[in-house]
Design a protein around this motif. Structure first.
Motif, mmCIF file in Angstrom:
data_model
loop_
_atom_site.group_PDB
_atom_site.id
_atom_site.type_symbol
_atom_site.label_atom_id
_atom_site.label_comp_id
_atom_site.label_asym_id
_atom_site.label_seq_id
_atom_site.Cartn_x
_atom_site.Cartn_y
_atom_site.Cartn_z
ATOM 1 N N SER A 168 0.862 -1.202 0.083
ATOM 2 C CA SER A 168 -0.036 -0.033 -0.080
ATOM 3 C C SER A 168 0.955 1.222 -0.174
ATOM 4 N N ALA A 169 1.746 1.349 0.847
ATOM 5 C CA ALA A 169 2.918 2.567 0.769
ATOM 6 C C ALA A 169 3.384 2.582 -0.454
ATOM 7 N N MET A 170 4.197 1.615 -1.313
ATOM 8 C CA MET A 170 4.549 1.683 -2.332
ATOM 9 C C MET A 170 3.588 2.196 -3.553
ATOM 10 N N ALA A 171 2.360 1.506 -3.273
ATOM 11 C CA ALA A 171 1.129 2.004 -4.563
ATOM 12 C C ALA A 171 0.959 3.303 -4.119
ATOM 13 N N SER A 172 0.959 3.896 -3.160
ATOM 14 C CA SER A 172 0.590 5.296 -2.872
ATOM 15 C C SER A 172 1.295 6.309 -3.443
ATOM 16 N N GLY A 173 2.839 5.941 -3.580
ATOM 17 C CA GLY A 173 3.932 6.910 -4.097
ATOM 18 C C GLY A 173 4.199 8.124 -3.312
ATOM 19 N N ASN A 174 3.672 7.902 -1.933
ATOM 20 C CA ASN A 174 3.913 8.976 -0.983
ATOM 21 C C ASN A 174 5.230 8.666 0.029
ATOM 22 N N GLN A 175 6.026 9.597 -0.075
ATOM 23 C CA GLN A 175 7.448 9.282 0.653
ATOM 24 C C GLN A 175 7.053 9.285 2.166
ATOM 25 N N ASP A 176 6.119 10.238 2.784
ATOM 26 C CA ASP A 176 6.150 10.180 4.161
ATOM 27 C C ASP A 176 5.148 9.068 4.563
ATOM 28 N N LEU A 177 4.422 8.492 3.627
ATOM 29 C CA LEU A 177 3.763 7.041 4.329
ATOM 30 C C LEU A 177 4.881 6.133 4.150
ATOM 31 N N ALA A 178 5.750 5.888 3.265
ATOM 32 C CA ALA A 178 6.768 5.100 3.262
ATOM 33 C C ALA A 178 7.749 5.245 4.421
ATOM 34 N N GLU A 179 8.018 6.157 4.505
ATOM 35 C CA GLU A 179 9.247 6.517 5.848
ATOM 36 C C GLU A 179 8.403 6.350 7.174
ATOM 37 N N GLY A 180 7.104 6.805 7.238
ATOM 38 C CA GLY A 180 6.363 6.469 8.485
ATOM 39 C C GLY A 180 6.256 4.930 8.750
ATOM 40 N N LEU A 181 6.004 4.084 7.470
ATOM 41 C CA LEU A 181 5.937 2.736 7.943
ATOM 42 C C LEU A 181 7.425 2.284 8.287
ATOM 43 N N LEU A 182 8.397 2.733 7.712
ATOM 44 C CA LEU A 182 9.722 2.385 8.060
ATOM 45 C C LEU A 182 9.976 2.606 9.719
ATOM 46 N N LYS A 183 9.725 3.623 10.053
ATOM 47 C CA LYS A 183 9.746 4.217 11.638
ATOM 48 C C LYS A 183 8.708 3.418 12.463
ATOM 49 N N TYR A 184 7.717 2.825 12.014
ATOM 50 C CA TYR A 184 6.891 2.075 12.724
ATOM 51 C C TYR A 184 7.643 0.450 12.933
ATOM 52 N N PHE A 185 8.413 0.172 11.828
ATOM 53 C CA PHE A 185 9.123 -1.152 11.914
ATOM 54 C C PHE A 185 10.267 -1.059 12.730
ATOM 55 N N VAL A 186 10.734 0.144 12.855
ATOM 56 C CA VAL A 186 11.876 0.444 13.849
ATOM 57 C C VAL A 186 11.411 0.314 15.471
ATOM 58 N N GLU A 187 10.219 1.097 15.747
ATOM 59 C CA GLU A 187 9.800 1.410 16.904
ATOM 60 C C GLU A 187 9.307 -0.197 17.219
ATOM 61 N N LYS A 188 8.629 -0.892 16.477
ATOM 62 C CA LYS A 188 8.563 -2.427 16.955
ATOM 63 C C LYS A 188 9.445 -3.478 17.161
ATOM 64 N N GLU A 189 10.810 -2.859 16.465
ATOM 65 C CA GLU A 189 11.908 -3.670 16.555
ATOM 66 C C GLU A 189 11.719 -4.985 15.512
ATOM 67 N N MET A 190 11.019 -4.453 14.392
ATOM 68 C CA MET A 190 10.949 -5.840 13.384
ATOM 69 C C MET A 190 12.051 -5.362 12.398
ATOM 70 N N LYS A 191 13.064 -6.145 12.683
ATOM 71 C CA LYS A 191 14.342 -5.922 11.786
ATOM 72 C C LYS A 191 13.937 -6.527 10.359
ATOM 73 N N GLU A 192 13.430 -7.515 10.309
ATOM 74 C CA GLU A 192 13.181 -8.088 9.051
ATOM 75 C C GLU A 192 12.095 -7.122 8.176
ATOM 76 N N CYS A 193 11.233 -6.985 8.713
ATOM 77 C CA CYS A 193 10.327 -5.835 8.010
ATOM 78 C C CYS A 193 10.796 -4.684 7.731
ATOM 79 N N PHE A 194 11.829 -4.222 8.321
ATOM 80 C CA PHE A 194 12.466 -3.075 8.121
ATOM 81 C C PHE A 194 13.342 -3.135 6.702
ATOM 82 N N ALA A 195 13.952 -4.372 6.822
ATOM 83 C CA ALA A 195 14.769 -4.493 5.524
ATOM 84 C C ALA A 195 13.894 -4.740 4.308
ATOM 85 N N ALA A 196 12.867 -5.314 4.696
ATOM 86 C CA ALA A 196 11.915 -5.795 3.377
ATOM 87 C C ALA A 196 11.104 -4.379 2.982
#
Length: 187
Positions: free
Chosen positions: A34-62
């Motif tokens: 969904s983040a990729m389909a949006s083309g919105n940089q803020d949504l994609a970076e927000g999702l990346l921050k979410y994965f860092v906060e939840k300590e999901m390293k594999e999801c961060f890389a993906a």
């Protein structure tokens, strides 16, 4: 049923709601899509921050891989460094470095070609001598050559100077009788 709702949100371009719903259901691939389909940089970076906060390293890389075009390298590097996820961010960073190096090399080549063309254009007018110009007969001006034609084969001598004597003016040190005159009939 909730996954279908995520897809419906995505089809209706309501990407933020689609990401939130997929996060709640722990459907992280759908979040990234969904983040990729949006083309919105803020949504994609927000999702990346979410994965860092939840300590999901594999999801961060993906997410770095899936949303490659939307994530700024400085944000990815900062998040990876702060969360000690540099190993998971390294493939992304290597690819970014390669892409930037290729861009710089392409710009260097383009600039070099442009500079070479400009040099050719600058030097071309100086090298060009038109074929249609006639020699001048005045002293100190260049003509066709440095030879003067005299009255006979034994008397033909090269003359020093910058003009070509066409039988019109005597050269310094030459007698007018030695000059070759145009054939007016006679001989």
């Amino acid at each position: 049923m909730r996954r279908i709702a995520t897809l419906v949100y995505q089809k209706n371009k309501r990407y933020k709601q689609a990401i939130e719903l997929a996060q709640h259901d722990k459907m992280y691939k759908d979040c990234m899509d969904s983040a990729m389909a949006s083309g919105n940089q803020d949504l994609a970076e927000g999702l990346l921050k979410y994965f860092v906060e939840k300590e999901m390293k594999e999801c961060f890389a993906a997410c770095l891989y899936t949303c490659y075009d939307l994530i700024r390298p400085d944000i990815a590097l900062e998040l990876a460094w702060k969360s000690r996820n540099m190993d998971f961010a390294m493939p992304y960073l290597i690819q970014v470095m390669r892409e930037y190096t290729d861009r710089v090399n392409a710009l260097d080549k383009k600039t070099q070609k442009k500079e070479e063309e400009e040099e050719k254009q600058k030097s071309a007018p100086n090298d060009y001598v038109p074929d249609y110009m006639m020699p001048t007969m005045g002293p100190g001006l260049t003509g066709f050559g440095n030879l003067a034609l005299t009255s006979g084969p034994a008397n033909m001598q090269p003359m020093m100077g910058n003009t070509m004597n066409m039988g019109m003016q005597p050269q310094p040190g030459m007698q007018p009788s030695m000059m070759m005159t145009p054939n007016m009939g006679g001989f």
